[in-house]
Write an enzyme that holds these catalytic residues in place. Sequence first.
Site, PDB file in Angstrom:
ATOM      1  CG  ASP A 143      -2.076   1.062   1.009  1.00 17.75           C
ATOM      2  OD1 ASP A 143      -2.299   1.864   0.616  1.00 17.75           O
ATOM      3  OD2 ASP A 143      -3.220   0.954   1.597  1.00 17.75           O
ATOM      4  CE1 TYR A 147      -6.965  10.651   0.068  1.00 18.83           C
ATOM      5  CE2 TYR A 147      -8.113   9.065  -1.502  1.00 18.83           C
ATOM      6  CZ  TYR A 147      -7.854   8.976   0.312  1.00 18.83           C
ATOM      7  OH  TYR A 147      -8.394   8.056   0.925  1.00 18.83           O
ATOM      8  CE  LYS A 148      -4.360   9.176   2.019  1.00 15.92           C
ATOM      9  NZ  LYS A 148      -4.284   7.768   2.845  1.00 15.92           N
ATOM     10  NE  ARG A 188      -1.078  12.411   9.817  1.00 23.12           N
ATOM     11  CZ  ARG A 188      -1.948  11.170   8.884  1.00 23.12           C
ATOM     12  NH1 ARG A 188      -1.444  10.008   8.434  1.00 23.12           N
ATOM     13  NH2 ARG A 188      -2.982  11.840   8.141  1.00 23.12           N
TER      14      ARG A 188
END
Length: 411
Positions: A196, A221-222, A370
């Site tokens: 992944d 979309y990241k 994060r």
Amino acid sequence: MPTTRTDAERLDAEDVLAGFRERFALPPGLIYLDGNSLGPLPTSVAPAVHETIHRQWREDLVRSWVDWMELPTRVGDRIGALLGVGPGQVAVGDSTSVQLFNTLIGAARLRPGRQVLLTDPRHFPTDRYMAESAARLLGLRVVEVPAGEAAGWLARNGRDVAVAAYPVVDYRTGELWDIAGITAAAHDAGAVVLWDVCHGVGVLPLELARHDVDLAVGCTYKYLSGGPGSPAFVYAAERHHQALDLPLAGWLGHVTPFATGGPYLPAAGIARAVVGTPAILSLVALDAALDVYRDVAVEQLRDKSLSLTAFFIRCVDELPDEPAFEVVTPRAAERRGGHVSLRHEHAYGMIRALMPQGVVADSRPPDLLRFGFHPLYVSHQDVRESVERLWRVAETKQYTDPRFARTSAYG
Ligand SMILES: *Cc1c(COP(=O)(O)O)cnc(C)c1O
């Protein structure tokens, strides 16, 4: 942080990627450190989508399908370049979750008779749920071994493993796993790997061909900035195409989509991984977003990314001891992905309190802050500034303000 201001300026002055920031329509003044969750809008996207709507959809109508039909594999080839694989091995469509389900089962079917689906207990939730479901459907057993121990475990116990399914980067801690080592150990055990790459694509060189990776899925979309809910992708190495038996046998993966009657016959090549009618507007947006990556090599992305994450860690190290942040992400460059996580018991409130300060990052329960550093629009001065504002939020205990209390399961 006494020494870092001039250092930040110097590092930015030397930054060969500094000009890429103009390719993003970021709100002025915002320090955006959440591109690993939702990438910002590239300036190339709106004109491309407008053109598709007003010319192709409105004027050309159904005739546009001649062009649109090619999009899943054409955009796939562009993503393939970022994965380090040749053309004809990546198809785009559906969500990461759907692709995981399809690919996990397809992967297991490449190794009939083997009973184990090996995955990471700390894998992203959807990856674990899909592994459980695929195993239940096929009568397999899920065995959970942390990525850091997977290669050794495979060498000792891998004989019954059909598929080893791992994340390239831990979405919480930002730890980069050993793609080459786990892949080689899986192969030595006779298993196939499914990586992944959601938290790796667009920010680090994955070199899937060089590492002999069998299968991979990822979202767009990241780091890739394809837009909210933009379609995911699947990579299958050419050597597996012939045998790849995917459970989602849709008409667009058929050798002749308009065949009437008869059984399902998969198309040759990666085209068999296309399931049904693609989400064209999203695909067009993604295609245009990928223009951002046109003039940059993945090695350059990695160099800048490592420079940003190292600088962030250094800035955090220079903070006063109280309130103490623990750097959770490995300090060794070769074990670090594109984001850095800090541990603090008030992580959630701190991230919320940073937003009015012009810094967007995110938190992951129970206690991680994060910070994602996209090498194409984040500068070292942004990094320094964000740590300074974080310290202000921490020192003044702004995070205890009821405005920053948890109100939504998605926040
Ligand atoms: C972001 C992410 C997903 C998202 O799955 P969707 O189906 O796109 O919601 C899945 N797995 C990993 C590892 C992720 O980082």
